[in-house]
Design an enzyme around this catalytic site. Sequence first.
Site, short mmCIF file in Angstrom:
data_model
loop_
_atom_site.label_atom_id
_atom_site.label_comp_id
_atom_site.label_asym_id
_atom_site.label_seq_id
_atom_site.Cartn_x
_atom_site.Cartn_y
_atom_site.Cartn_z
N PRO A 2 0.83 -1.21 0.00
CA PRO A 2 0.00 0.00 0.00
C PRO A 2 0.86 1.26 0.00
O PRO A 2 1.80 1.39 0.79
CB PRO A 2 -0.80 -0.10 1.30
CG PRO A 2 -0.36 -1.32 2.00
CD PRO A 2 0.66 -2.02 1.20
N GLU A 3 0.55 2.16 -0.90
CA GLU A 3 1.25 3.44 -0.98
C GLU A 3 0.29 4.53 -0.50
O GLU A 3 -0.84 4.24 -0.14
CB GLU A 3 1.68 3.70 -2.43
CG GLU A 3 2.73 2.72 -2.96
CD GLU A 3 4.13 3.00 -2.40
OE1 GLU A 3 4.33 4.07 -1.81
OE2 GLU A 3 4.99 2.13 -2.54
N HIS A 91 -5.56 -14.48 8.89
CA HIS A 91 -4.70 -13.30 8.96
C HIS A 91 -5.41 -12.08 9.55
O HIS A 91 -4.92 -10.96 9.41
CB HIS A 91 -4.16 -12.98 7.57
CG HIS A 91 -3.40 -14.12 6.97
ND1 HIS A 91 -2.22 -14.61 7.53
CD2 HIS A 91 -3.64 -14.89 5.89
CE1 HIS A 91 -1.78 -15.63 6.80
NE2 HIS A 91 -2.61 -15.82 5.80
N ARG A 109 1.38 -10.67 5.95
CA ARG A 109 2.83 -10.67 6.16
C ARG A 109 3.25 -10.07 7.49
O ARG A 109 4.42 -10.11 7.86
CB ARG A 109 3.52 -9.98 4.98
CG ARG A 109 3.28 -10.76 3.69
CD ARG A 109 4.01 -10.17 2.52
NE ARG A 109 5.45 -10.17 2.71
CZ ARG A 109 6.31 -9.63 1.86
NH1 ARG A 109 5.86 -9.04 0.77
NH2 ARG A 109 7.60 -9.67 2.10
N ARG A 154 22.38 18.42 -2.33
CA ARG A 154 22.21 16.97 -2.45
C ARG A 154 22.56 16.50 -3.85
O ARG A 154 21.85 16.80 -4.81
CB ARG A 154 20.77 16.57 -2.06
CG ARG A 154 20.70 16.37 -0.55
CD ARG A 154 19.31 16.25 -0.05
NE ARG A 154 18.81 14.88 -0.07
CZ ARG A 154 17.80 14.47 0.69
NH1 ARG A 154 17.20 15.30 1.52
NH2 ARG A 154 17.38 13.23 0.61
#
Length: 273
Positions: A2-3, A91, A109, A154
């Site tokens: 998931p983002e 789960h 997971r 950077r």
Amino acid sequence: MPELPEVEVTRRGIAPHVESRQVSGVVMRRSGLRWPFPPDLPNLLVGHVIRSTARRGKYLLLNFDHGTLIVHLGMSGHLRVLPAGHPPEKHDHFDLEFGAQLMRFTDPRRFGAVLWHAQADGDIEGHLLLRGLGVEPLACDDLAQRLHRATRNRSAAIKQVLLAGDIVVGVGNIYACESLFESGIHPNTAAKRISLPRYERLAAAIRRVLAAAIEQGGSTLRDFIGADGASGYFQQNYFVYDREGQPCRNCAAPVRRIVQGQRSTFYCPRCQR
Ligand SMILES: [Zn+2]
């Protein structure tokens, strides 16, 4: 995994079912996921009302008067709203009960997290997991200036700087590839060599790509909160992501794949300089 868009769509999906609701029970079917569940969570939450929901990066925040429940979906987690008594499966590790309904956290997971931050411990933004996060791309109105200012020293590649999340959150691998394509920036460009006008194009692309993903996710919202167990993560039509060797949708040159920081980057060698 998931983002930001999936987490935001999840928040919008659960919000009408949990906001202003009083917690009637907390069920923990194991001692924790990535980190232990707070063992006193039932005492802390039962009888209290969720006042609002929010999101910071990929953390879902359920705000109570006396603190905030922080939920992270990890690699594979998802939340659903179900009728009370719905039988748990293998789960299904954590439920928040609200009388006739419950919110269930499923995480095969087990990289997800459920944590408590007491109001007495200060502002949630100061929480260990949140305080290093960059700005919210969809809420920040000077994203280009921030990116420009924060990258003057950077030399890392812009793709890596976006993924690092310390300047701006939520630009994961897919969204970094897509927004760099949309703004015509080569993913290997040193961040400090990118001008403000180019950062303005990049910032606009980041917002557009994330907003489009959230909008698309909204149309599959039913999967997030239904009882069918579908994970609900959505596939989109990408310009470059996962399209190695296929023609660029803009110029037809074959999309290239390189590896940056052990992640695949996809880009068009002609459109991105
Ligand atoms: Zn192209």
